[in-house]
Design a protein around this motif. Sequence first.
Motif, PDB file in Angstrom:
ATOM      1  N   TYR B  15       3.555 -18.634  28.046  1.00 51.10           N
ATOM      2  CA  TYR B  15       3.373 -17.337  27.009  1.00 51.10           C
ATOM      3  C   TYR B  15       4.456 -16.331  27.254  1.00 51.10           C
ATOM      4  O   TYR B  15       4.960 -15.787  28.191  1.00 51.10           O
ATOM      5  CB  TYR B  15       2.139 -16.689  27.807  1.00 51.10           C
ATOM      6  CG  TYR B  15       0.972 -17.680  27.775  1.00 51.10           C
ATOM      7  CD1 TYR B  15       0.053 -17.454  26.798  1.00 51.10           C
ATOM      8  CD2 TYR B  15       0.543 -18.352  29.071  1.00 51.10           C
ATOM      9  CE1 TYR B  15      -1.025 -18.258  26.765  1.00 51.10           C
ATOM     10  CE2 TYR B  15      -0.561 -19.080  29.150  1.00 51.10           C
ATOM     11  CZ  TYR B  15      -1.123 -19.092  27.919  1.00 51.10           C
ATOM     12  OH  TYR B  15      -2.406 -19.822  28.011  1.00 51.10           O
ATOM     13  N   GLY B  43      -0.312 -24.346  35.491  1.00 51.42           N
ATOM     14  CA  GLY B  43       0.046 -24.611  34.178  1.00 51.42           C
ATOM     15  C   GLY B  43      -0.436 -25.812  33.459  1.00 51.42           C
ATOM     16  O   GLY B  43      -0.131 -25.989  32.405  1.00 51.42           O
ATOM     17  N   THR B  46      -2.143 -24.552  30.090  1.00 52.53           N
ATOM     18  CA  THR B  46      -1.180 -24.238  29.319  1.00 52.53           C
ATOM     19  C   THR B  46      -0.581 -25.403  28.723  1.00 52.53           C
ATOM     20  O   THR B  46      -0.362 -25.315  27.390  1.00 52.53           O
ATOM     21  CB  THR B  46      -0.063 -23.149  29.986  1.00 52.53           C
ATOM     22  OG1 THR B  46      -0.791 -22.303  30.884  1.00 52.53           O
ATOM     23  CG2 THR B  46       0.721 -22.562  29.086  1.00 52.53           C
TER      24      THR B  46
END
Lengths: 295, 261
Positions: B15, B43, B46
């Motif tokens: 991000y 992560g 993500t």
Amino acid sequence: MGFEAFTFILMSGILLGGLYALMATGLAVVWTTLGVFNFAHGAFVTLGAYMAWQVSQSVAGGFGFLIAVATSVTVMFCLGFVLHFALIKPFERNQNVVLLAVVSTLAAASIIENAVLLNWGPRDKQIAPPITSKIDFFGASINTFDFVILGIALFALFGLALFLRRTTVGRTLRAAAQNREAAELMGLNVPKLFAITLGLSAATAALAGVFVGSLRFINPTFGADPLMKSLIVVILGGVARFTSPIYAAFVVGIVESFSAYFLGLYWSPALLFAMMIAVLLIKPEGLFGHRSKTL
Amino acid sequence: MTKPLLELRGLSGGYPPVSVFRDVSLSVKQGEHVGLFGPNGHGKTTLLKTIAGVLDPWDGGIYFEGKRLNAVGKMQARVSHNLNYDLFRKRRINALDVVDAGLIYVMQGNLLFPEMTVEEVLDIAPRAARNRPGVAQMRRQIHDLFPRLRERWTSKIRYLSGGERQMVSIAVGLLAMPRLLMLDEPTLGLSPKLRIELSEAVRNIRETGVPLIIVDQNVEFLTSLVDRLILFDHGTITREIPAENMPKHAELMDMMFGGAH
């Protein structure tokens, strides 16, 4: 006040409510789906009315009005669809999208109003109503056309609700409104669905515009009043359900006609705004809503 | 040697400006079931969101059946603080392309569409599978996989329990006729009974031969389902464990945290 006058005022309030319901629903659908407030809604009403006037001038015969309505609604749907990509889509990734959309839709409203002024001039116009007879309704003499308008407005709202609930496209539209990320992961083309929403909203605005144009005189800036009333309706009713602004529209319509009779025409906006402020203080989610905002 | 179905080459992302995972390379073959295991906040989600096209990858490539899904080149760092800067930046991956390719991501703890009924959600789910056959058959299969959903057919999603929502999410993913299904923590926050029910369903999905990437914190659940376990730590792949020596919970903790647990 006699019973006859009471019926007359009530009926005109209900008619007004039907028109407000049509306009406010268009506004509420855009608000719940795109998450922005469309200040060009009033201009859509104006443009729809003028387009219908133009067509009804050039098409002779009894079907002129119907053709005018159909043309105006179709053209406004397409315009709304296109305008999404010009007014809202470019800003959707900005964190201030709500504010930017206020500016861009206000700009569009100004452009549309002035285009109408350039094209059709500042003089008042009226769309000739196709039915001019009156009927006796509980002692009051009321235009038959008023009932037709009310019927068509309610029918259009019912159709819109049915479209959103029962058809696959309508359901994908609601899905995109409720959870944009999940809708994208489902393979839905969210920008296109949002454009369809704005198109539908513009189409209902055009329909309302045609009706207003056949009841009163229209001029290039008359859209400001419907926009203000729709705003009051949406805030008063909330947007929790599809029907919330519709109930509120009838409340506003009836209050407006009675206050115009008892307090005078110029007091009714003040009364409506006072009601709106009271609702915002006491029940901020709207009279017919709960806290969630959904479609 | 068969061509890999999904291939990540040196993928990085996060991000902006926070980098979450770096230089992840991974390939998944046709019919393979891969597990991704790692601590919270390192992560995994993500990574999956980047593959699914929700987030823009920073660098590297995502290939599905040899076709590149993301834009070539490195993402430029933000050079201006102008509020409108984002308006002129192009997305580097399109979620619709990813879905069209058949790469379907089932979000973790997904709320889906709170005001729609199960029936409505499952009615629109196959929109992603416009070009693929077998949707009608999959619909029947959903009924067998999740008998519980049939009882809640006309309930709105927001009145469902967490497990039932998870079932709807997986059903939605399946109705998209996936070529590769990514499940993100399917057992998150579920009661043991529901977890058993759900893992039974995932096992059945596995039987149908759909390749899977599963992220989960439950070691027993994960190791019983996958052919290969990938350990993900501090934003990168640290180790790959084949099916033959699948570790027990304690061994795995040892491997990752050096006996501290």
